[in-house]
Design a protein around this motif. Sequence first.
Motif, mmCIF file in Angstrom:
data_model
loop_
_atom_site.group_PDB
_atom_site.id
_atom_site.type_symbol
_atom_site.label_atom_id
_atom_site.label_comp_id
_atom_site.label_asym_id
_atom_site.label_seq_id
_atom_site.Cartn_x
_atom_site.Cartn_y
_atom_site.Cartn_z
ATOM 1 N N VAL A 51 0.838 -1.203 0.000
ATOM 2 C CA VAL A 51 0.000 0.000 0.000
ATOM 3 C C VAL A 51 0.875 1.255 0.000
ATOM 4 N N ARG A 52 1.895 1.281 0.861
ATOM 5 C CA ARG A 52 2.800 2.440 0.942
ATOM 6 C C ARG A 52 3.550 2.647 -0.368
ATOM 7 N N GLU A 53 4.101 1.575 -0.908
ATOM 8 C CA GLU A 53 4.901 1.684 -2.132
ATOM 9 C C GLU A 53 4.068 2.118 -3.337
ATOM 10 N N VAL A 54 2.861 1.594 -3.470
ATOM 11 C CA VAL A 54 2.010 2.011 -4.592
ATOM 12 C C VAL A 54 1.696 3.502 -4.484
ATOM 13 N N GLU A 55 1.387 3.964 -3.281
ATOM 14 C CA GLU A 55 1.110 5.392 -3.116
ATOM 15 C C GLU A 55 2.352 6.228 -3.440
ATOM 16 N N GLU A 56 3.520 5.803 -2.951
ATOM 17 C CA GLU A 56 4.748 6.557 -3.225
ATOM 18 C C GLU A 56 5.035 6.646 -4.727
ATOM 19 N N GLU A 57 4.844 5.543 -5.436
ATOM 20 C CA GLU A 57 5.243 5.483 -6.844
ATOM 21 C C GLU A 57 4.182 5.944 -7.826
ATOM 22 N N THR A 58 2.891 5.920 -7.424
ATOM 23 C CA THR A 58 1.827 6.255 -8.382
ATOM 24 C C THR A 58 0.859 7.330 -7.907
ATOM 25 N N GLY A 59 0.817 7.605 -6.613
ATOM 26 C CA GLY A 59 -0.142 8.556 -6.070
ATOM 27 C C GLY A 59 -1.465 7.936 -5.668
ATOM 28 N N TYR A 60 -1.690 6.688 -6.008
ATOM 29 C CA TYR A 60 -2.968 6.042 -5.699
ATOM 30 C C TYR A 60 -2.990 5.417 -4.313
ATOM 31 N N LEU A 61 -4.128 5.536 -3.655
ATOM 32 C CA LEU A 61 -4.425 4.772 -2.451
ATOM 33 C C LEU A 61 -5.020 3.455 -2.934
ATOM 34 N N THR A 62 -4.575 2.350 -2.357
ATOM 35 C CA THR A 62 -5.048 1.052 -2.821
ATOM 36 C C THR A 62 -5.412 0.157 -1.651
ATOM 37 N N GLU A 63 -6.158 -0.879 -1.993
ATOM 38 C CA GLU A 63 -6.510 -1.917 -1.037
ATOM 39 C C GLU A 63 -6.163 -3.262 -1.656
ATOM 40 N N PRO A 64 -5.325 -4.048 -0.992
ATOM 41 C CA PRO A 64 -5.043 -5.386 -1.496
ATOM 42 C C PRO A 64 -6.307 -6.246 -1.441
ATOM 43 N N THR A 65 -6.559 -6.994 -2.510
ATOM 44 C CA THR A 65 -7.750 -7.845 -2.579
ATOM 45 C C THR A 65 -7.401 -9.327 -2.619
ATOM 46 N N ALA A 66 -6.158 -9.658 -2.958
ATOM 47 C CA ALA A 66 -5.743 -11.065 -2.997
ATOM 48 C C ALA A 66 -4.221 -11.154 -2.967
ATOM 49 N N LEU A 67 -3.739 -12.203 -2.337
ATOM 50 C CA LEU A 67 -2.332 -12.554 -2.423
ATOM 51 C C LEU A 67 -2.204 -13.449 -3.648
#
Length: 155
Positions: A51-67
């Motif tokens: 979640v942290r890395e996606v926000e840092e690299e893309t600006g998006y807030l995300t929620e993991p839905t599956a491993l």
Amino acid sequence: MKQELRVAAYAVCVRDGEVLLARWVAGDGTRRWTLPGGGMEHGEEPVQTVVREVEEETGYLTEPTALLGIDSIRRARLRRLAGPGDFQGLRIIYEVQVTGGALRNETGGSTDLAAWHPLDAVPGLARVELVDIGLDLWRERPPVGRSRLADPSNG
């Protein structure tokens, strides 16, 4: 020989037939597309890392839905001033969905651009093998979480 283990978490984010990728800038200036993600900080949970890395690299807030799976790579790597090394990367790959934020590029990090790419255009992109492995895991959903594209010599 110095041994190094790096644990990282990456995101496969597909929306409307497009995948979200970040352009990684290598030390020599080479640029290739990769899945958004990166190394875990000490004490951090893998889900928090992605979640942290996606926000840092893309600006998006995300929620993991599956491993989706775990990939392991091993490389002989020359280490500056320390001589030869043995590097292993453990890459935890999640499916995520965008929940907020806005697309933007990372500043001062390991990536310089974030963009959505049509899934059918990915084979034509200059990319790291992790993109193909992540998309294979996303499509195939193997029960043991190992992509058929993973290098068997990596263990």
